[in-house]
Design a protein around this motif. Structure first.
Motif, short mmCIF file in Angstrom:
data_model
loop_
_atom_site.label_atom_id
_atom_site.label_comp_id
_atom_site.label_asym_id
_atom_site.label_seq_id
_atom_site.Cartn_x
_atom_site.Cartn_y
_atom_site.Cartn_z
N ARG A 1 0.75 -1.13 -0.04
CA ARG A 1 -0.16 0.14 0.02
C ARG A 1 0.95 1.35 -0.07
NH1 ARG A 1 -4.39 -1.93 4.35
NH2 ARG A 1 -5.16 -3.74 3.20
N LEU B 1 2.11 1.85 -3.35
CA LEU B 1 0.96 2.45 -4.26
C LEU B 1 0.65 3.92 -4.11
CD1 LEU B 1 -1.51 1.87 -6.07
CD2 LEU B 1 -2.70 2.04 -3.93
N THR B 2 1.18 4.30 -2.66
CA THR B 2 1.19 5.55 -2.46
C THR B 2 2.22 6.57 -3.17
OG1 THR B 2 0.02 5.25 -0.32
CG2 THR B 2 0.82 7.43 -0.60
N ARG C 1 1.62 7.10 -6.83
CA ARG C 1 0.71 8.20 -7.45
C ARG C 1 1.40 9.47 -6.97
NH1 ARG C 1 -4.65 6.05 -8.42
NH2 ARG C 1 -4.64 3.90 -7.80
N LEU D 1 -5.47 10.53 1.18
CA LEU D 1 -5.73 9.18 1.35
C LEU D 1 -7.29 8.72 1.81
CD1 LEU D 1 -3.93 6.87 1.42
CD2 LEU D 1 -3.58 6.73 3.75
N GLN E 1 -9.86 -0.44 1.54
CA GLN E 1 -8.86 -0.40 0.48
C GLN E 1 -8.32 1.22 0.50
OE1 GLN E 1 -7.93 -2.50 -1.95
NE2 GLN E 1 -9.04 -4.24 -0.68
N ALA E 2 -7.16 1.17 0.12
CA ALA E 2 -6.78 2.57 0.49
C ALA E 2 -6.30 2.99 -1.30
CB ALA E 2 -5.43 2.65 1.37
N LYS E 3 -6.68 4.39 -1.14
CA LYS E 3 -6.10 5.04 -2.59
C LYS E 3 -5.64 6.38 -2.22
CE LYS E 3 -10.27 2.97 -5.39
NZ LYS E 3 -11.35 3.39 -6.03
N GLU F 1 -4.55 10.35 -3.58
CA GLU F 1 -4.83 11.07 -4.74
C GLU F 1 -3.98 12.31 -4.14
OE1 GLU F 1 -8.96 12.13 -4.54
OE2 GLU F 1 -9.54 10.01 -5.01
#
Length: 136
Positions: free
Chosen positions: A12, A15-16, A19, A32, A38-40, A42
């Motif tokens: 994770r 992933l950060t 981005r 975040l 589930q973490a996304k 931006e």
């Protein structure tokens, strides 16, 4: 990722960082969003980060390079494009006010707009003789 990440959460953090790679060398806000565990990540753009990105300067190491001078020039089309991105965060009633906010940001950074000082363009817009600004 500079956040302490336990080993089972390392993907994770990767992933950060992927981005945020587009904003390398700049200080930006990361949002975040966690939904159903589930973490996304931006990137929330700021006006100064978008103006610096429009200057097309190479990325820098903030710890080593201090007191940088942004002496480049951006076009008025870049200012209008940035104002469209920042419109939802702006407190201005009209789009013209958002453009004026971006011109003020360009002035505080120290860059020029179409080879002119941004404050001169602000004065021209207030006098009604400046560049054409679309309604939206």
């Amino acid at each position: 990722c500079r956040l302490p990440c336990p080993s089972h959460r390392a993907p994770r953090c990767a992933l950060t960082t992927q981005r945020l790679r587009s904003a390398q060398g700049m200080r930006v806000t990361a949002k975040l969003v966690i939904q159903n565990r589930q973490a996304k990540a931006e990137v929330v753009p700021s006006a100064s980060a978008l103006v610096i990105k429009a200057l097309k300067e190479p990325p820098r190491d903030r710890k080593k390079v201090k007191n940088i001078v942004h002496s480049g020039s951006i076009t008025m089309d870049d200012v209008i494009r940035i104002a469209r991105i920042m419109r939802e965060k702006s407190l201005a009633k009209k789009f013209e006010g958002t453009v004026l906010e971006i011109l003020g940001t360009a002035q505080s950074i120290g860059c020029q707009v179409d080879g002119e000082d941004p404050h001169d363009i602000i004065d021209q817009i207030h006098d009604g003789e400046g560049p054409e600004i679309p309604d939206e």
